[in-house]
Write a protein that holds these residues in place. Structure first.
Motif, PDB file in Angstrom:
ATOM      1  N   TRP A   1       6.590  -1.108   8.218  1.00  0.00           N
ATOM      2  CA  TRP A   1       7.175  -1.269   6.889  1.00  0.00           C
ATOM      3  C   TRP A   1       6.261  -2.043   5.952  1.00  0.00           C
ATOM      4  O   TRP A   1       6.241  -1.787   4.738  1.00  0.00           O
ATOM      5  CB  TRP A   1       8.557  -1.926   6.989  1.00  0.00           C
ATOM      6  CG  TRP A   1       9.628  -0.890   7.102  1.00  0.00           C
ATOM      7  CD1 TRP A   1      10.269  -0.486   8.239  1.00  0.00           C
ATOM      8  CD2 TRP A   1      10.144  -0.076   6.046  1.00  0.00           C
ATOM      9  NE1 TRP A   1      11.160   0.516   7.952  1.00  0.00           N
ATOM     10  CE2 TRP A   1      11.105   0.786   6.618  1.00  0.00           C
ATOM     11  CE3 TRP A   1       9.901   0.006   4.679  1.00  0.00           C
ATOM     12  CZ2 TRP A   1      11.815   1.715   5.855  1.00  0.00           C
ATOM     13  CZ3 TRP A   1      10.606   0.930   3.919  1.00  0.00           C
ATOM     14  CH2 TRP A   1      11.555   1.773   4.501  1.00  0.00           C
ATOM     15  N   ALA A   2       5.481  -2.984   6.490  1.00  0.00           N
ATOM     16  CA  ALA A   2       4.506  -3.673   5.637  1.00  0.00           C
ATOM     17  C   ALA A   2       3.450  -2.690   5.144  1.00  0.00           C
ATOM     18  O   ALA A   2       3.040  -2.724   3.976  1.00  0.00           O
ATOM     19  CB  ALA A   2       3.860  -4.824   6.412  1.00  0.00           C
ATOM     20  N   TRP A   3       3.013  -1.802   6.041  1.00  0.00           N
ATOM     21  CA  TRP A   3       2.043  -0.765   5.643  1.00  0.00           C
ATOM     22  C   TRP A   3       2.653   0.185   4.621  1.00  0.00           C
ATOM     23  O   TRP A   3       2.023   0.523   3.616  1.00  0.00           O
ATOM     24  CB  TRP A   3       1.578  -0.006   6.894  1.00  0.00           C
ATOM     25  CG  TRP A   3       0.887   1.291   6.616  1.00  0.00           C
ATOM     26  CD1 TRP A   3      -0.415   1.473   6.254  1.00  0.00           C
ATOM     27  CD2 TRP A   3       1.461   2.606   6.714  1.00  0.00           C
ATOM     28  NE1 TRP A   3      -0.695   2.811   6.114  1.00  0.00           N
ATOM     29  CE2 TRP A   3       0.448   3.536   6.385  1.00  0.00           C
ATOM     30  CE3 TRP A   3       2.722   3.089   7.046  1.00  0.00           C
ATOM     31  CZ2 TRP A   3       0.672   4.913   6.383  1.00  0.00           C
ATOM     32  CZ3 TRP A   3       2.944   4.460   7.036  1.00  0.00           C
ATOM     33  CH2 TRP A   3       1.916   5.355   6.708  1.00  0.00           C
ATOM     34  N   LEU A   4       3.890   0.633   4.861  1.00  0.00           N
ATOM     35  CA  LEU A   4       4.532   1.577   3.947  1.00  0.00           C
ATOM     36  C   LEU A   4       4.725   0.958   2.572  1.00  0.00           C
ATOM     37  O   LEU A   4       4.526   1.626   1.542  1.00  0.00           O
ATOM     38  CB  LEU A   4       5.885   2.020   4.517  1.00  0.00           C
ATOM     39  CG  LEU A   4       6.676   3.026   3.681  1.00  0.00           C
ATOM     40  CD1 LEU A   4       5.870   4.290   3.424  1.00  0.00           C
ATOM     41  CD2 LEU A   4       8.013   3.353   4.345  1.00  0.00           C
ATOM     42  N   ARG A   5       5.064  -0.306   2.538  1.00  0.00           N
ATOM     43  CA  ARG A   5       5.219  -0.983   1.252  1.00  0.00           C
ATOM     44  C   ARG A   5       3.900  -1.003   0.493  1.00  0.00           C
ATOM     45  O   ARG A   5       3.848  -0.706  -0.706  1.00  0.00           O
ATOM     46  CB  ARG A   5       5.733  -2.402   1.490  1.00  0.00           C
ATOM     47  CG  ARG A   5       5.877  -3.232   0.244  1.00  0.00           C
ATOM     48  CD  ARG A   5       6.551  -4.570   0.539  1.00  0.00           C
ATOM     49  NE  ARG A   5       6.523  -5.405  -0.643  1.00  0.00           N
ATOM     50  CZ  ARG A   5       5.550  -6.239  -0.954  1.00  0.00           C
ATOM     51  NH1 ARG A   5       4.496  -6.362  -0.153  1.00  0.00           N
ATOM     52  NH2 ARG A   5       5.588  -6.949  -2.061  1.00  0.00           N
ATOM     53  N   GLN A   6       2.827  -1.326   1.187  1.00  0.00           N
ATOM     54  CA  GLN A   6       1.514  -1.362   0.536  1.00  0.00           C
ATOM     55  C   GLN A   6       1.046   0.041   0.154  1.00  0.00           C
ATOM     56  O   GLN A   6       0.434   0.232  -0.917  1.00  0.00           O
ATOM     57  CB  GLN A   6       0.494  -2.027   1.469  1.00  0.00           C
ATOM     58  CG  GLN A   6       0.764  -3.484   1.774  1.00  0.00           C
ATOM     59  CD  GLN A   6       0.578  -4.398   0.585  1.00  0.00           C
ATOM     60  OE1 GLN A   6       0.012  -4.004  -0.442  1.00  0.00           O
ATOM     61  NE2 GLN A   6       1.062  -5.625   0.696  1.00  0.00           N
ATOM     62  N   LEU A   7       1.339   1.008   0.988  1.00  0.00           N
ATOM     63  CA  LEU A   7       0.937   2.383   0.694  1.00  0.00           C
ATOM     64  C   LEU A   7       1.650   2.894  -0.550  1.00  0.00           C
ATOM     65  O   LEU A   7       1.022   3.493  -1.443  1.00  0.00           O
ATOM     66  CB  LEU A   7       1.244   3.281   1.898  1.00  0.00           C
ATOM     67  CG  LEU A   7       0.882   4.761   1.749  1.00  0.00           C
ATOM     68  CD1 LEU A   7      -0.625   4.946   1.581  1.00  0.00           C
ATOM     69  CD2 LEU A   7       1.398   5.560   2.961  1.00  0.00           C
ATOM     70  N   SER A   8       2.943   2.679  -0.638  1.00  0.00           N
ATOM     71  CA  SER A   8       3.705   3.138  -1.805  1.00  0.00           C
ATOM     72  C   SER A   8       3.186   2.491  -3.082  1.00  0.00           C
ATOM     73  O   SER A   8       3.032   3.158  -4.116  1.00  0.00           O
ATOM     74  CB  SER A   8       5.192   2.815  -1.619  1.00  0.00           C
ATOM     75  OG  SER A   8       5.709   3.446  -0.469  1.00  0.00           O
ATOM     76  N   ALA A   9       2.903   1.191  -3.018  1.00  0.00           N
ATOM     77  CA  ALA A   9       2.388   0.501  -4.194  1.00  0.00           C
ATOM     78  C   ALA A   9       1.030   1.061  -4.607  1.00  0.00           C
ATOM     79  O   ALA A   9       0.761   1.266  -5.796  1.00  0.00           O
ATOM     80  CB  ALA A   9       2.281  -0.994  -3.914  1.00  0.00           C
ATOM     81  N   ALA A  10       0.172   1.344  -3.618  1.00  0.00           N
ATOM     82  CA  ALA A  10      -1.155   1.871  -3.932  1.00  0.00           C
ATOM     83  C   ALA A  10      -1.071   3.261  -4.547  1.00  0.00           C
ATOM     84  O   ALA A  10      -1.861   3.622  -5.426  1.00  0.00           O
ATOM     85  CB  ALA A  10      -2.013   1.904  -2.670  1.00  0.00           C
ATOM     86  N   LEU A  11      -0.108   4.064  -4.121  1.00  0.00           N
ATOM     87  CA  LEU A  11       0.006   5.432  -4.623  1.00  0.00           C
ATOM     88  C   LEU A  11       0.586   5.485  -6.038  1.00  0.00           C
ATOM     89  O   LEU A  11       0.161   6.300  -6.859  1.00  0.00           O
ATOM     90  CB  LEU A  11       0.882   6.266  -3.687  1.00  0.00           C
ATOM     91  CG  LEU A  11       0.334   6.552  -2.289  1.00  0.00           C
ATOM     92  CD1 LEU A  11       1.365   7.308  -1.468  1.00  0.00           C
ATOM     93  CD2 LEU A  11      -0.967   7.335  -2.362  1.00  0.00           C
ATOM     94  N   PHE A  12       1.569   4.621  -6.333  1.00  0.00           N
ATOM     95  CA  PHE A  12       2.378   4.848  -7.525  1.00  0.00           C
ATOM     96  C   PHE A  12       2.315   3.740  -8.574  1.00  0.00           C
ATOM     97  O   PHE A  12       2.619   3.996  -9.739  1.00  0.00           O
ATOM     98  CB  PHE A  12       3.838   5.063  -7.114  1.00  0.00           C
ATOM     99  CG  PHE A  12       4.025   6.149  -6.090  1.00  0.00           C
ATOM    100  CD1 PHE A  12       3.554   7.427  -6.327  1.00  0.00           C
ATOM    101  CD2 PHE A  12       4.656   5.888  -4.878  1.00  0.00           C
ATOM    102  CE1 PHE A  12       3.704   8.434  -5.383  1.00  0.00           C
ATOM    103  CE2 PHE A  12       4.824   6.886  -3.936  1.00  0.00           C
ATOM    104  CZ  PHE A  12       4.348   8.167  -4.177  1.00  0.00           C
ATOM    105  N   SER A  13       1.975   2.521  -8.194  1.00  0.00           N
ATOM    106  CA  SER A  13       2.079   1.432  -9.173  1.00  0.00           C
ATOM    107  C   SER A  13       1.105   1.599 -10.332  1.00  0.00           C
ATOM    108  O   SER A  13       1.419   1.217 -11.471  1.00  0.00           O
ATOM    109  CB  SER A  13       1.858   0.081  -8.490  1.00  0.00           C
ATOM    110  OG  SER A  13       0.548  -0.023  -7.963  1.00  0.00           O
ATOM    111  N   ASP A  14      -0.064   2.195 -10.079  1.00  0.00           N
ATOM    112  CA  ASP A  14      -1.017   2.356 -11.177  1.00  0.00           C
ATOM    113  C   ASP A  14      -0.537   3.408 -12.171  1.00  0.00           C
ATOM    114  O   ASP A  14      -0.769   3.299 -13.372  1.00  0.00           O
ATOM    115  CB  ASP A  14      -2.405   2.715 -10.629  1.00  0.00           C
ATOM    116  CG  ASP A  14      -2.406   3.998  -9.822  1.00  0.00           C
ATOM    117  OD1 ASP A  14      -1.486   4.183  -8.991  1.00  0.00           O
ATOM    118  OD2 ASP A  14      -3.328   4.826 -10.000  1.00  0.00           O
TER     119      ASP A  14
END
Length: 807
Positions: free
Chosen positions: A601-614
């Protein structure tokens, strides 16, 4: 004696006196549960037996006194909870909590919950009206004649006891529909996203149900550009969800399944149900058993509302899951340029209905606000600052909400009371045809061996040329976006006596692709449903213990979707080598004592942020973290979609999905190392993934939270049968990540062959007083997925006789 000893002696005396005073107060605040009470409003003798767990059995000679007795036990054990329910439904939180609650009050006043409840009460007739009046009288009898000391929340906040009213009951029923319904926030999100990306890209970020394509419709991004919406309008409207009580939260759902006798070891049906709702202290639910010559029923009641909401009588058992229909539409209403008291309709300009609201604010002056209503419903943008209304260079607009639960003829009390007395599946289906909101997937089984489910509730019909499909705010002056009727009550989705002897719902799409009516485009992802079907198919017949094991199941099929990608991640982090074997053996079992679910879940949280936050921008990303974007993440990684993987903030570097994957693992390990240390063997999912039952309002008061709030480490995640929602958003008060605040608020298993084997559990305890041993007595058993008998066994621990006042 030295001065030191004298001071110590004096201090001991003072502390002893304080302890004595607190002890006397605690004793007086506890309810009277034995002996005799003479209460105004009772018409006959009522006996209230409580078992060792504080679960009452209320016995009366009439249904009227049974409702009165229900009001008595709710008031005795949950008086502060009733007060919070009343203040939420009335938009009166700031009066108790101060300016911090003003924005929520403004939204609730704009929404018009209490005004609607008053209209619904005026329309209610017959037995339901009499029952609500009797229930109200029971609550008020306790407050006026059987409360020796107010609960501590009243004292700490300086609040008096106020009489309960029937309108309070109906307002709370509306708020429960609010909690369980609604895609209005998703509509607003689409409007906001349309300012910075095309509809096709929005459909990748908010994808359709697995296996489906986005509906063919209008280019709403172009539509909103043509309206020339000001930035003030967009900002103010996007801010509304922050002001509003939570609703439509991802992961709020439920499970239910029912097996025919051909699939059980008893030869009669078994039914399981666990509603997934906001965890609160005390729990939303209150167990009670009701017995009269006309009725014998037991199950979960809801303080503020009479009767049993979920449970079993002598003939049937029933359980609900949320259907999640699209029963809310937002409308952009245009103001008349030379007269803002009017708005545009298909037939010209029409005046708003308007009213003044006065909000009392603790410690500050009263706040006056004007609330308005259009032909569609309340103007919810009136909850904002007002800066979104006028701009000399642009057309002016407001935002209105149409919602089934705000209809003045909405009455769920009548069918709810009727269903708890039904004697067969066909009778149950006939009764719930009158149910309106919130729409629920109602699983039912009867002692004759019949099983079924029916999605009961009112769903709007939309014009065939409605090209927005309820997915985004519509121009209120265009008649093609108006509702034109309702899906016929006998045509809502249902299945009765299936050939395979099994039915299950878990908020997934509940109808076939060729179903002729539109219900929703926002179904929950089907992982829980798929896991339930796997477990049901694992053996030809099931026992009650098998069903209990299913409710405890923590296998996440969603995790298996992305786990291969996580295993492929390459990181130079010093802990990566130690983590790799844990991930290699990880099979999606989200156990609290394991490290792998935490790493995932820590990885998924970081992955989602990297994909969409920008793409969203930091401000919008922070606002949308109530969503997991799991389905969008799966789609991007499956397509190896470089358009999302590339970071817009680094124009000189073209990031690939593989690079983003690697970076997400490194950032996840950085986060976990900083939080939990470098010894991976000591990392546990349950260390950070804790079920938190929030107390209103003292979870937000640091010094008081340890006394009032309840916590326990849990496994599972958003997609396990034993659900425990994982949020990507840090907690507003503590900054904690991965807290579970939405889970199985109630677990229930019903045996139609031998009701004495039926069992239940909710998440806290029966009492609402934090110093009572019954405040937290269920927490450990709930965490461990253990149960209590639904029906009373043996002699009661305490007996209270309620007699009518004769003067």
């Amino acid at each position: 004696m030295s001065w030191t000893l004298r001071v110590l002696a004096l201090l001991m005396v003072v502390l002893t006196a304080v302890a004595a005073v607190l002890g006397v107060y605690a004793w007086r605040a506890l309810p009277i549960t034995a002996g005799t009470l003479v209460l105004p409003g009772a018409q006959g003798s009522i006996v209230i037996d409580r078992d060792a767990h504080g679960i009452p059995t209320v016995r009366a000679d009439s249904l009227r006194d049974l409702a009165f007795g229900t009001g008595v036990v709710h008031a005795q054990d949950r008086l502060w909870q009733l007060e919070t329910h009343r203040r939420i439904g009335s938009g009166r939180l700031a009066e108790a909590l101060g300016p911090a609650a003003l924005e929520t009050d403004r939204f609730l006043r704009a929404l018009g919950v209490r005004r609607t409840a008053a209209a619904q009460w005026d329309a209610m007739k017959g037995e339901a009206r009499d029952t609500v009046l009797a229930y109200t009288a029971g609550i008020n009898a306790v407050m006026s004649g059987a409360t020796r000391a107010r609960p501590p929340e009243f004292i700490l906040l300086g609040l008096p006891l106020e009489p309960w009213t029937p309108v309070d009951t109906l307002a709370w029923a509306i708020m429960m529909a609010w909690d369980l319904g609604g895609n209005w926030t998703t509509e607003l999100l689409r409007l906001r996203l349309s300012q910075q990306m095309p509809v096709q890209r929005i459909d990748q970020l908010l994808p359709p149900y697995p296996g489906e394509s986005p509906p063919v419709g209008a280019d709403y991004a172009a539509l909103y550009r043509s309206l020339n919406l000001s930035s003030a309008v967009r900002q103010a409207w996007l801010d509304l969800p922050r002001r509003a009580p939570e609703s439509g939260v991802e992961g709020v759902g439920s499970n239910n399944w029912v097996l025919a006798g051909s699939r059980t070891n008893t030869g009669k049906p078994l039914l399981a149900n666990d509603p997934h709702l906001k965890l609160s202290a005390p729990a939303l639910w209150y167990f009670v058993r009701l017995e009269s010559p006309q009725l014998k029923v037991a199950g979960a009641s809801m303080p503020g509302v009479p009767g049993i909401v979920l449970g079993q009588n002598e003939h049937i058992a029933w359980g609900f899951t949320n259907t999640g229909p699209d029963v809310q539409d937002l409308y952009i209403e245009q103001l008349k340029p030379d007269d803002p008291a009017q708005y545009r309709t298909p037939d010209g300009w029409a005046p708003f209905e308007s009213a003044q609201e006065i909000i009392k604010v603790k410690g500050q002056a009263d706040v006056s606000m004007t609330v308005r209503r259009t032909r569609h419903g309340p103007v919810i943008s009136d909850a904002g600052s007002g800066a979104d209304l006028f701009d000399a260079t642009r057309p002016a607009y407001v935002l209105a909400l149409q919602w089934t639960a705000l209809a003045p003829d909405m009455d769920n009390i009548s069918p709810s009371l009727a269903l708890q007395a039904t004697r067969s599946l066909p009778e149950f289906v006939a009764v719930v045809a009158a149910w309106k909101a919130p729409m629920q997937n109602m699983a039912v089984a009867d002692r004759d061996g019949r099983i079924g489910f029916v999605a009961a509730g009112q769903v709007p019909l939309r014009h065939a040329d409605n090209d927005l499909h309820g997915r985004a705010p519509a121009p209120g002056w265009d008649a093609r976006y108006d509702w034109i009727g309702w899906v016929p009550p006998d045509r809502t989705p249902r299945r009765i006596d299936p050939a395979d002897g099994a039915l299950a719902t878990a908020n997934q799409r509940i109808h076939e692709p060729d179903y002729p009516y539109f219900i929703s485009s926002d179904w929950a992802l089907p992982y829980r449903q798929q896991r339930i079907e796997q477990l049901l198919a694992s053996r030809p017949r099931h026992s009650m213990d098998d069903l209990a094991a299913m409710q405890a199941d923590q296998k996440s099929l969603a995790t298996l979707e992305l786990l291969p990608m996580l295993r492929q991640a390459r990181s130079m982090h010093p802990l990566a080598a130690e983590v790799k074997p844990l991930l290699a053996s990880f099979d999606g079992e989200m156990a609290a004592q394991d490290a792998a679910p935490l790493i995932y879940w820590a990885w998924l949280r970081q992955l989602s942020a990297a994909l969409f936050s920008d793409d969203l921008g930091s401000a919008l990303w922070e606002r949308t973290l109530g969503r997991s974007f799991f389905d969008a993440t799966v789609g991007v990684m499956a397509r190896d979609d470089g358009s999302w993987c590339d970071d817009r903030n680094t124009p000189d570097v073209r990031e690939t999905c593989g690079m983003v994957n690697d970076l997400a693992l490194t950032r996840a390990l950085d986060e976990l190392q900083a939080r939990l240390g470098s010894d991976v063997q000591r990392w546990k999912w349950g260390h950070v993934h804790q079920a938190r039952s929030e107390h209103r309002p003292f979870s937000r008061v640091k010094a008081l939270a340890p006394f009032f709030e309840l916590r326990s480490p849990v496994g599972g995640d958003t997609y396990t049968v034993n659900v425990s929602r994982v949020g990507l958003k840090p907690d507003a008060a503590t900054g904690e990540l991965y807290l579970d605040e939405h889970g199985p608020s109630l677990r229930a298993l019903y045996d139609l062959a031998d009701p004495s084997q039926s069992r239940v559990m909710h998440s806290t305890g029966q009492s609402g007083l934090f110093f009572s041993p019954l405040y937290r007595s269920f927490v450990t058993a709930w965490t461990e997925v253990r149960y209590l008998p639904l029906w009373a066994r043996g002699e009661p621990e305490r007996r209270l006789r309620v007699l009518p006042r004769t003067d």
